[in-house]
Design a protein around this motif. Sequence first.
Motif, short mmCIF file in Angstrom:
data_model
loop_
_atom_site.label_atom_id
_atom_site.label_comp_id
_atom_site.label_asym_id
_atom_site.label_seq_id
_atom_site.Cartn_x
_atom_site.Cartn_y
_atom_site.Cartn_z
N VAL A 195 -7.02 1.89 1.64
CA VAL A 195 -7.41 0.93 0.68
C VAL A 195 -7.89 -0.24 1.42
O VAL A 195 -8.68 -1.06 0.76
N ARG A 196 -7.43 -0.54 2.71
CA ARG A 196 -7.47 -1.89 3.34
C ARG A 196 -9.03 -2.31 3.65
O ARG A 196 -9.36 -3.30 3.47
N ALA A 245 -1.97 -5.04 -2.43
CA ALA A 245 -2.15 -4.84 -1.15
C ALA A 245 -3.70 -5.49 -0.50
O ALA A 245 -3.25 -6.27 0.57
N ALA A 288 -2.26 -0.91 -4.73
CA ALA A 288 -3.25 -1.10 -3.91
C ALA A 288 -4.04 -2.45 -4.29
O ALA A 288 -4.72 -3.22 -3.30
N GLU A 341 0.68 -1.28 -0.13
CA GLU A 341 -0.12 -0.05 0.14
C GLU A 341 0.79 1.21 0.02
O GLU A 341 0.49 2.29 -0.68
#
Length: 446
Positions: free
Chosen positions: A403-404, A380, A377, A372
């Motif tokens: 993004v997670r 990740a 992304a 990330e």
Amino acid sequence: MTALPRYRTDPSPRALAARLRALLTAQVPVACGVYAGLAAPVVTSALHARITHAMAVAFVSGTSAGVPRFEPPPSAQLRLLTAASWGRLDGVGADMTTFPVDLASELWWRVHERAGGPLRTAERRVACDLLLRLGYPQRAASAIGLSVIDARHHVLSPELAMEQLAVLRCHVPASVVEAIALRGARSGLPAPVRRELALFVVFRNAARGADSTSMQAAAALAVKASSELPAKGFAGMLQRARLHRALAAVPFVRRDIGETHRLLGRALECLTSVAPDPSSELDQLAWADEAYALYCFLVQTHLTIGLGERAVGYTDELVSLSPGDDRTWALRGDALVACGRLDDALDAYAHGMSLGGWGAARAAHLRGFVLEKLGRAAEAAADYVLSHRIDPTASISAGIGQVRAPARDAGRRRAQAREVQVLADLARAGEQAVREVVQASMRRIS
């Protein structure tokens, strides 16, 4: 310096059951079979697994007297987690006699038979340690004759004090166990036993980061007991190295880094001043065991004060000593991130993931974090999903980007759908087996 997120897991029995269920469907099998059947170590076996196997060989061959004391393995649940990663709930039971025949090696059954017979003191000591490593605390208690556990009135045996303490840790609160150990360190027990009891208290407090009066008292008692013992020879110098490593924990929890490194330097001098007998596997393992613990401490202290490059250098030693240990690659990845060497950190975490099992969860999450940071992304998100699939009990306290969350939520829904289908295929007996195991013995093992 990049701040890594804190990755923590719930130690409760309910969380353990969730991890076992998750590992059934995560498809990240552990390559090493030492803890699930006592198979011979392989290239990907950690140092502590090689030690466990060597202890088993010595025990069944009648050479227990030559087995030194080793550091405890990182988890008393290794057998359960390994078996679950293989999709084998029948390997997580609390009774050694019901272990699956197709998983157990000949050595496994020889240990089982030998532990049930008459044992001398040295054999009882090794049997207890070995059975605890394999995740059988009740059987370990039987091996040393500890059938009644009353922490208030328990008096430690001069011959089996550390083994009794290890069994008690499975049954009573940590604070009670530490009080028993400190009382024993102040008693009239033999000097080697008093030293080990005092060091136990120091290391337990250090693991919690607690600068307590009991830790300071235990450190003084360890020094006093050590002064009564020989300081020369291979075993003596290893013990001196361990003593200085323990003493270094006292200033470390106070953030006195200068004194910490002075004592760690003395520990390193003791360690490098002796060499194990090349013809003795147990001596070589004992030296490597102390070296691994010392270099782990050196990595942690250098990361604490921001000396990332020095920490990376010490992780080279960890890789040399135990490349099959997920802790090796976790520390190496953390040190590389601290230096800003993110691409190298990706490789370290990927290596940890390749070892499989529960340890791959942290490696996958931190690899996702680094990806990330590098702007990758999609990759990740895939690693975050994998991490959650392996260990849904983890909590993350800092350092997570935007993004997670949506990626993990979507991945969680997909993982849950797959898990429901697989569990249906395994039938309800699978979940029932996990519940029975947790209810029967995991409160003690946890």
